[in-house]
Design a protein around this motif. Structure first.
Motif, PDB file in Angstrom:
ATOM      1  N   GLN A   1      12.552  -6.838  -2.265  1.00  0.00           N
ATOM      2  CA  GLN A   1      11.379  -6.669  -3.110  1.00  0.00           C
ATOM      3  C   GLN A   1      10.512  -5.484  -2.688  1.00  0.00           C
ATOM      4  O   GLN A   1       9.475  -5.237  -3.285  1.00  0.00           O
ATOM      5  N   ALA A   2      10.942  -4.752  -1.655  1.00  0.00           N
ATOM      6  CA  ALA A   2      10.186  -3.579  -1.218  1.00  0.00           C
ATOM      7  C   ALA A   2      10.478  -2.404  -2.144  1.00  0.00           C
ATOM      8  O   ALA A   2      11.612  -2.237  -2.598  1.00  0.00           O
ATOM      9  N   PRO A   3       9.494  -1.580  -2.446  1.00  0.00           N
ATOM     10  CA  PRO A   3       9.687  -0.482  -3.399  1.00  0.00           C
ATOM     11  C   PRO A   3      10.796   0.471  -2.988  1.00  0.00           C
ATOM     12  O   PRO A   3      10.803   0.989  -1.868  1.00  0.00           O
TER      13      PRO A   3
ATOM     14  N   ILE B   1       6.474  -4.171   6.682  1.00  0.00           N
ATOM     15  CA  ILE B   1       7.674  -3.387   6.370  1.00  0.00           C
ATOM     16  C   ILE B   1       7.220  -2.042   5.826  1.00  0.00           C
ATOM     17  O   ILE B   1       6.388  -1.981   4.922  1.00  0.00           O
ATOM     18  N   GLU B   2       7.753  -0.972   6.393  1.00  0.00           N
ATOM     19  CA  GLU B   2       7.418   0.374   5.937  1.00  0.00           C
ATOM     20  C   GLU B   2       8.671   1.043   5.375  1.00  0.00           C
ATOM     21  O   GLU B   2       9.717   1.044   6.029  1.00  0.00           O
ATOM     22  N   VAL B   3       8.540   1.587   4.184  1.00  0.00           N
ATOM     23  CA  VAL B   3       9.640   2.278   3.508  1.00  0.00           C
ATOM     24  C   VAL B   3       9.285   3.763   3.434  1.00  0.00           C
ATOM     25  O   VAL B   3       8.332   4.141   2.755  1.00  0.00           O
ATOM     26  N   ILE B   4      10.046   4.598   4.168  1.00  0.00           N
ATOM     27  CA  ILE B   4       9.768   6.034   4.262  1.00  0.00           C
ATOM     28  C   ILE B   4      10.902   6.789   3.571  1.00  0.00           C
ATOM     29  O   ILE B   4      11.968   6.989   4.168  1.00  0.00           O
ATOM     30  N   PRO B   5      10.732   7.212   2.317  1.00  0.00           N
ATOM     31  CA  PRO B   5      11.836   7.875   1.603  1.00  0.00           C
ATOM     32  C   PRO B   5      12.281   9.186   2.242  1.00  0.00           C
ATOM     33  O   PRO B   5      13.472   9.486   2.277  1.00  0.00           O
TER      34      PRO B   5
ATOM     35  N   ARG C   1      18.450  12.128   7.155  1.00  0.00           N
ATOM     36  CA  ARG C   1      18.384  12.564   5.763  1.00  0.00           C
ATOM     37  C   ARG C   1      18.143  11.444   4.758  1.00  0.00           C
ATOM     38  O   ARG C   1      17.725  11.697   3.633  1.00  0.00           O
ATOM     39  N   GLY C   2      18.449  10.189   5.104  1.00  0.00           N
ATOM     40  CA  GLY C   2      18.408   9.113   4.126  1.00  0.00           C
ATOM     41  C   GLY C   2      17.152   8.273   4.146  1.00  0.00           C
ATOM     42  O   GLY C   2      17.096   7.218   3.523  1.00  0.00           O
ATOM     43  N   GLY C   3      16.130   8.723   4.860  1.00  0.00           N
ATOM     44  CA  GLY C   3      14.908   7.943   4.944  1.00  0.00           C
ATOM     45  C   GLY C   3      14.982   6.859   6.005  1.00  0.00           C
ATOM     46  O   GLY C   3      16.009   6.642   6.647  1.00  0.00           O
ATOM     47  N   VAL C   4      13.873   6.153   6.185  1.00  0.00           N
ATOM     48  CA  VAL C   4      13.734   5.178   7.266  1.00  0.00           C
ATOM     49  C   VAL C   4      13.069   3.919   6.726  1.00  0.00           C
ATOM     50  O   VAL C   4      12.122   3.987   5.941  1.00  0.00           O
ATOM     51  N   ILE C   5      13.578   2.768   7.157  1.00  0.00           N
ATOM     52  CA  ILE C   5      12.926   1.481   6.924  1.00  0.00           C
ATOM     53  C   ILE C   5      12.490   0.944   8.283  1.00  0.00           C
ATOM     54  O   ILE C   5      13.316   0.754   9.172  1.00  0.00           O
ATOM     55  N   ARG C   6      11.205   0.710   8.431  1.00  0.00           N
ATOM     56  CA  ARG C   6      10.651   0.229   9.695  1.00  0.00           C
ATOM     57  C   ARG C   6      10.109  -1.189   9.490  1.00  0.00           C
ATOM     58  O   ARG C   6       9.335  -1.436   8.565  1.00  0.00           O
ATOM     59  N   ILE C   7      10.515  -2.104  10.371  1.00  0.00           N
ATOM     60  CA  ILE C   7      10.048  -3.490  10.333  1.00  0.00           C
ATOM     61  C   ILE C   7       9.247  -3.744  11.605  1.00  0.00           C
ATOM     62  O   ILE C   7       9.758  -3.573  12.713  1.00  0.00           O
ATOM     63  N   ALA C   8       7.983  -4.127  11.451  1.00  0.00           N
ATOM     64  CA  ALA C   8       7.120  -4.431  12.594  1.00  0.00           C
ATOM     65  C   ALA C   8       6.981  -5.947  12.696  1.00  0.00           C
ATOM     66  O   ALA C   8       6.634  -6.620  11.717  1.00  0.00           O
ATOM     67  N   LEU C   9       7.256  -6.490  13.873  1.00  0.00           N
ATOM     68  CA  LEU C   9       7.179  -7.925  14.097  1.00  0.00           C
ATOM     69  C   LEU C   9       5.787  -8.318  14.593  1.00  0.00           C
ATOM     70  O   LEU C   9       5.054  -7.509  15.157  1.00  0.00           O
ATOM     71  N   ARG C  10       5.462  -9.564  14.373  1.00  0.00           N
ATOM     72  CA  ARG C  10       4.168 -10.067  14.831  1.00  0.00           C
ATOM     73  C   ARG C  10       4.162 -10.199  16.353  1.00  0.00           C
ATOM     74  O   ARG C  10       5.181 -10.530  16.957  1.00  0.00           O
ATOM     75  N   ARG C  11       3.023  -9.968  16.950  1.00  0.00           N
ATOM     76  CA  ARG C  11       2.884 -10.037  18.407  1.00  0.00           C
ATOM     77  C   ARG C  11       2.421 -11.436  18.789  1.00  0.00           C
ATOM     78  O   ARG C  11       1.342 -11.884  18.409  1.00  0.00           O
TER      79      ARG C  11
ATOM     80  N   GLU D   1       0.842  -1.185   0.000  1.00  0.00           N
ATOM     81  CA  GLU D   1       0.000   0.000   0.000  1.00  0.00           C
ATOM     82  C   GLU D   1       0.882   1.241   0.000  1.00  0.00           C
ATOM     83  O   GLU D   1       1.991   1.223   0.544  1.00  0.00           O
ATOM     84  N   ARG D   2       0.388   2.298  -0.592  1.00  0.00           N
ATOM     85  CA  ARG D   2       1.085   3.580  -0.541  1.00  0.00           C
ATOM     86  C   ARG D   2       0.296   4.528   0.333  1.00  0.00           C
ATOM     87  O   ARG D   2      -0.858   4.842   0.072  1.00  0.00           O
ATOM     88  N   LYS D   3       0.929   4.962   1.428  1.00  0.00           N
ATOM     89  CA  LYS D   3       0.362   5.990   2.286  1.00  0.00           C
ATOM     90  C   LYS D   3       0.934   7.341   1.862  1.00  0.00           C
ATOM     91  O   LYS D   3       1.703   7.447   0.910  1.00  0.00           O
ATOM     92  N   ALA D   4       0.571   8.387   2.599  1.00  0.00           N
ATOM     93  CA  ALA D   4       1.015   9.730   2.217  1.00  0.00           C
ATOM     94  C   ALA D   4       2.521   9.845   2.200  1.00  0.00           C
ATOM     95  O   ALA D   4       3.102  10.480   1.319  1.00  0.00           O
ATOM     96  N   ASP D   5       3.210   9.218   3.165  1.00  0.00           N
ATOM     97  CA  ASP D   5       4.657   9.400   3.276  1.00  0.00           C
ATOM     98  C   ASP D   5       5.453   8.117   3.154  1.00  0.00           C
ATOM     99  O   ASP D   5       6.673   8.132   3.295  1.00  0.00           O
TER     100      ASP D   5
END
Length: 792
Positions: free
Chosen positions: A144-146, A194-198, A209-219, A120-124
């Motif tokens: 394989q993440a954008p 997985i969230e890719v924040i450019p 400055r280089g963006g953020v990659i966030r990985i959320a684990l299952r609970r 999915e593409r969110k605003a950011d």
């Protein structure tokens, strides 16, 4: 600045009216569980009308889902691997919430007729929802993440340096093979999202400055123990390296305990550098050759725990210790000819260095509601101590005389970073939220070095020209607020961060006080209801503060004719970043934009004022440097057993070194391709290409470089073991540089065992006692400040 603020306020007001003004859109949500009362995550939920998919989504980690659709009649379909499919006719007239229980399937699901998009593409950001049944590890999912570029040396977004990786809100402060090993230990059944924040938002530090990659684990809330043990080695004709690591996660009642240890032990690492100078005068010739034989050891250990006081409150803490030692002889041979005069220099150097870092983190989390609203308090401390001792022996010979000299150096440095971070996130409804916070960071650096030379009387005498004492303090106080809204086909995130910075260089009597605003804006428009076609616009203002080694004016001798020295007068770099991204089918992207730098910090090669035959590397601010770029991301799956991801970035680099100088333009290209082949018997093969064109920095150039890597992985024993064998840089492409000053041009070639052709093999064992545990992570707030501690 005023125009930007007015634009943000008008856009927010317009969207807010739109949010509350719609009357024909409803929210259909619910909860899905099995007969044991356990939440079912990653179940596919879609709404169909006349056979067309109108809305779709997946359940989150606690089995909840929410879909938006116009009022009317629909067919609801719920699917999940291992469960019977639910078909139900519904009519939506108002916001509705239902609960569902899935029946266990007596046979495997053979066909999925409809499926919600996993990207999915969110605003950011891009959000990749991970299927637990995909059977991939963390590196395979990230590749394989954008927009994600994955190499053995780095992880980046669209090739931009400085990308940070977070797992459950905690920065993973690893790099290179260590980081890849950690990510490979994470499996698709562990990773929820997985969230890719450019472009990082206002809630992140302004120098992210280089963006953020966030990985959320299952609970997973069941008691048990889960972990992994890995051992790897890297081999080359002049390199031997061992890479052990282990991780453990335990869940005991209300306690979540985590421990990890890893190391990089290098008993043999040889490299060499050769240099030639080109002078305007034909009678002057210069050549040098240096060799390095380094033996080093790196180890880190981490222990943390989280105690859940109740369903709304939890407290956590973590301690980490890092230690590195390095030693090894090096040598240099230099020949300088000026007409009839010839000078030969031979140097031998003994170098020993070590550092240790201790960090401690405490945090408190209070959940306000079930939407995700929360208040967080984080206190963080980091202490780094380093020291180095070097011995030098230099012999210089001419036809008439021979001169021997001995000298030594000693350096000590202590760095301390203390941060406190208070933040609050409030969801007013599913489409409207506000995030705000305060942060304070205190940094101190005490750096001392001494150089001694052996006199003719065989006594050690201090050379004050080379020695230095640096005492530096920095205080940063920041506050931010970020507003998020969604309305129909539009989504928006608008934020503003303010930072007041106070620096005090007591050694050079340099004081600075400055206050800055850092606005951030992301807006997305979807051209269709399912959001396959989207247009995304983003803007952010960032700052890049000098790394501590660039400020340190200690002289580091690399040969008889070259040295490196920091610059305490460096100013921070300001960056205005903006882009427009066209998204097709959730994952194919085309981005155009610009990164406009003011006072960009670059390396410069200069001529020593005391001896014109000696050159040195230092750091200075470019007046301005603008990067205009186009980036293409093409993830493809031509067959069920082949995944292909290709990334390309083209850049026009406009450089103005001083305010009076004209712009100089260069064209740069970066390419990255990764092909993964799923083979029988749980074998996976991967081919990776990475290429860069000629690069320009200051008055230096880096030659083009193209590398190809090949890796084969084998899973066995029900995926408990992973065996990996790889050949990196199989064509042995090395690095070359050019530095230009008025007196001469230097051509250098650096042949490193580590960056050349290497062979790697590793074995990882993943074990689990009881049901897999919830891998809770400790949040930290000083992640970006700590990165300034890194050695060059």
């Amino acid at each position: 600045m005023k125009r930007v603020s007015v634009l943000i306020l008008l856009t927010v007001a317009t969207l807010s009216v739109h949010v509350y003004g719609q009357t024909n859109t409803t929210v259909y949500g619910g909860h899905i569980q099995n007969h044991q009362g356990e939440a079912v995550d990653y179940a596919t939920v879609v709404l169909l009308r006349n056979g067309d998919q109108i809305a779709g989504g997946v359940t989150d980690s606690i089995g909840n889902f929410a879909l938006k659709a116009d009022t009317g009649a629909y067919t609801l379909i719920i699917q999940c691997i291992g469960f019977e499919t639910i078909h139900k006719s519904i009519r939506l007239s108002a916001d509705t919430r239902e609960a569902f229980i899935l029946e266990t399937s007596t046979y495997a699901l053979k066909e999925v007729v409809v499926q919600a998009p996993n990207i999915e593409r969110k605003a950011d950001r891009f959000v990749v929802n991970v299927s637990p049944a995909s059977g991939k590890d963390g590196t395979e999912l990230l590749s394989q993440a954008p927009g994600v570029w994955l190499t053995d040396e780095n992880i980046s977004i669209n090739g931009a340096s400085g990308t940070k990786v977070f797992v459950d809100n905690r920065e993973i402060k690893l790099s290179g093979e260590e980081l890849l090993s950690y990510l490979r230990s994470l499996k698709s059944e562990d990773i929820r999202r997985i969230e890719v924040i450019p472009i990082a938002g206002a809630e992140y530090d302004a120098n992210m400055r280089g963006g953020v990659i966030r990985i959320a684990l299952r609970r997973r809330l069941d008691n048990g123990v889960q972990g992994n043990i890995s051992m790897g080695t890297v081999l080359a004709p002049s390199l031997t390296r061992y890479l052990p690591s282990a991780g453990l996660h335990a869940r005991i009642g209300k306690w979540s305990i985590q421990a990890a240890a890893s190391g990089i032990f290098t008993p043999n690492d040889r490299s060499k550098m050769s240099s030639e100078r080109e002078y305007p005068e034909e009678a002057v010739h210069f050549s040098s050759l240096s060799g390095f034989d380094t033996r080093s050891g790196y180890g880190t250990g981490r222990l943390g725990a989280i105690f859940e006081i109740d369903t709304a409150n939890s407290v956590g803490g973590e301690i980490e210790y890092i230690r590195q030692t390095a030693k090894g002889p090096s040598w240099s041979r230099t020949n300088l000819t000026k007409g009839e005069f010839m000078l030969n220099s031979n140097g031998k150097y003994g170098q020993r260095s070590q550092y240790q870092t201790v960090t401690a983190t405490m945090n408190y989390l209070h959940k306000i509601d079930n939407r995700g609203s929360a208040i967080k308090l984080i206190v963080d401390y980091a202490n780094k101590k380093s020291k180095g001792d070097n011995d030098y022996s230099v012999t210089q010979k001419t036809e008439m005389l021979k001169h021997d000299s001995l000298y030594r150096s000693h350096a000590d440095a202590t760095y301390e970073i203390v941060t406190s971070d208070l933040s609050g996130l409030k969801y007013f409804n599913k489409n409207l939220s506000l995030n705000a916070g305060l942060k304070y960071t205190h940094t101190s650096m005490d750096d001392y070095s001494r150089y001694d030379g052996l006199s003719q009387q065989q006594e050690w005498e201090e050379n004050p020209v080379y020695g230095h004492s640096l005492k530096y303090k920095e205080n940063i106080m920041g506050a931010y607020a970020s507003f998020s809204a969604e309305a129909g086909k539009w989504s928006l995130i608008a934020g503003l961060r303010g930072e007041y910075t106070q620096t005090d260089d007591r050694s050079d009597r340099i004081k600075r006080d400055y206050f800055d605003f850092f606005p951030n804006l992301s807006a997305t428009y979807a051209f269709d209801r399912m959001k396959k076609w989207m247009l995304v616009g983003q803007y952010a203002r960032n700052i890049e503060r000098p790394a501590f080694y660039t400020l340190n004016p200690n002289r580091l001798q690399t040969s008889d004719y070259s040295y490196q020295i920091g610059n305490p007068y460096l100013r921070p770099t300001y960056i205005n970043r903006f882009s427009a991204t066209l998204v097709y089918n959730y994952r194919y992207t085309l981005t155009v934009g610009g990164n406009l730098h003011h006072d960009l910090i670059r390396e410069f090669c200069k001529q020593d004022a005391g001896n014109p035959d000696i050159s040195y590397i230092t750091y200075e601010n470019h007046h301005s440097e603008n990067h205009w770029f186009v980036a293409i991301n093409l993830p493809m799956q031509p067959t069920a057993w082949c995944n292909l991801t290709a990334n390309f970035v083209g850049v026009r680099q406009d450089i103005r070194m001083t305010e009076e100088a004209a712009f100089k333009a260069h064209y740069l290209a970066f390419a990255n391709a990764n092909a993964t082949f799923l083979l029988p018997a749980d074998f996976t093969a991967e081919v990776q290409y990475s290429g860069t064109s000629r690069l320009y920095s200051g008055n230096s150039e880096v030659a083009p470089r193209h590398t190809v890597n090949l890796a084969v992985r084998k899973k066995f024993a029900d995926n408990r073991f992973l065996l990996t064998a790889s050949a990196n840089n199989i064509f042995d492409r090395q690095q070359s540089f050019v530095s230009r000053i008025d007196a001469y041009t230097t051509y250098s070639r650096y042949e490193s065992a580590l960056s050349g052709r290497t062979f790697k093999i590793s074995l990882t064992w993943n074990f689990n006692s009881g049901k897999k545990v919830k891998k809770s992570k400790i949040e930290r707030s000083s992640a970006d400040e700590r990165s300034r501690l890194n050695e060059k």
